[in-house]
Design an enzyme around this catalytic site. Structure first.
Site, short mmCIF file in Angstrom:
data_model
loop_
_atom_site.label_atom_id
_atom_site.label_comp_id
_atom_site.label_asym_id
_atom_site.label_seq_id
_atom_site.Cartn_x
_atom_site.Cartn_y
_atom_site.Cartn_z
CG HIS A 78 -1.84 1.11 1.35
ND1 HIS A 78 -1.87 1.94 2.45
CD2 HIS A 78 -2.80 1.56 0.51
CE1 HIS A 78 -2.82 2.84 2.30
NE2 HIS A 78 -3.40 2.64 1.12
CD GLU A 117 -2.61 1.85 -3.44
OE1 GLU A 117 -3.60 2.57 -3.68
OE2 GLU A 117 -1.74 2.16 -2.60
CG ASP A 138 -2.67 6.72 -3.83
OD1 ASP A 138 -3.81 6.25 -3.77
OD2 ASP A 138 -1.76 6.44 -3.01
CG HIS A 193 -3.39 8.97 -0.36
ND1 HIS A 193 -3.97 9.66 0.69
CD2 HIS A 193 -4.26 7.99 -0.70
CE1 HIS A 193 -5.14 9.12 0.96
NE2 HIS A 193 -5.34 8.10 0.15
CD GLU A 236 -7.07 4.85 -4.74
OE1 GLU A 236 -7.89 5.71 -4.32
OE2 GLU A 236 -6.39 4.13 -3.97
#
Length: 283
Positions: free
Chosen positions: A40, A67, A69, A82, A149
């Site tokens: 993450h 992962e 952003d 993020h 994401e």
């Protein structure tokens, strides 16, 4: 039967044992080899989130996926960050005092590169810069999968199309990543997820959800989405079974406590998104 284009986030995972005192750990399970370990924001439990240090650490710890952003600068550069504003994890207020807004989209790429995105986490990471998405791709290519994401910050327009263009602009990357099932995209915004899917339908697309989706929502999503990625606190056996029955996969977020990791593995989730990938890989 699952769609032929469904590239599941699956990779062999080592037996789970404690890495060091004080770090989250999970218990080994026969199902573990069927689950992906997803770092993450990189290995954000031990390095500043979304920086090269966090990405490199996740790779060294043998996370299956990193992962990130995705946001966009004022001059159109896609970056890995993020929060909708930068005060929490950078020195932006010191470098640019008095600015009316500290959103990523209000700064140029050249301005962002002057910021320190590491000192907030620990002095050892002083000077860690904000990364571009292109830099992330270069780090993970042939080393780990990428789960990108699309930012839910509501001032953006066109991010799905921009991200699709970014993937196709890196020579050879998209073909390599798809062949090895090492690329997927997710979003909290169903419209953004669908817009990306319409651009690059061959890339697995997931919808994030902080609430438990209804059966009607799951059925609708199954007509085009590859993943439903729920918050772990709303996930139970019935939800996992239904997602998989509809031909999709479930990657739960953000799981850091060992007992919770164990319980979710027993439910048969397809992946665990965690700040501590080393807890699941022994690295």
């Amino acid at each position: 039967m699952r769609s032929a284009r469904l590239a599941r986030l699956l990779a062999p995972m080592a037996m789970v044992l404690p890495l060091f005192a004080g770090s989250p750990t999970a218990v080994a399970d026969e199902k573990a080899a069927e689950h992906a370990v997803i770092a993450h924001r990189g290995s954000s439990g031990v390095a500043p989130e979304n920086t090269a240090a966090a990405v490199r650490t996740a790779i060294a710890q043998r996370a299956d996926f990193v992962e990130i952003d995705v946001q966009r600068t004022k001059d159109g550069k896609l970056v890995n960050f993020h929060d909708c504003t930068m005060e929490r994890t950078t020195d932006v207020e010191e470098k640019f005092p008095g600015r009316p807004s500290y959103r990523i989209s209000d700064f140029t790429w050249q301005e962002l590169r002057t910021l320190d995105a590491g000192s907030w986490f620990h002095p050892d990471y002083a000077g860690e810069p904000i990364m571009s998405v292109r830099e992330v791709i270069k780090l993970v290519d042939r080393r780990a999968g990428l789960l990108a994401e699309i930012s839910p910050c509501d001032h953006y327009r066109g991010l799905p199309a921009d991200l699709a263009a970014e993937f196709t602009s890196v020579p050879g990357y998209l073909d390599r990543a798809l062949a090895s099932e090492e690329l997927a995209v997710q979003s909290f915004e169903v419209d953004d997820a669908r817009a990306f899917n319409e651009r690059l339908s061959e890339v697995p697309i997931g919808v994030l959800d902080a609430e438990r989706p209804s059966d009607a929502e799951l059925v609708e999503l199954s007509s085009w989405a590859d993943q439903v990625n729920p918050q772990w606190t709303v996930t139970d056996q019935g939800l996992v079974d239904r997602i998989q029955e509809l031909g999709m996969t479930a990657n739960v977020w953000t799981v850091n406590e060992p007992g919770s990791m164990r319980e979710l593995l027993e439910l048969g989730v397809d992946g665990i998104i965690t700040d501590f990938p080393q807890s699941l890989t022994q690295r």
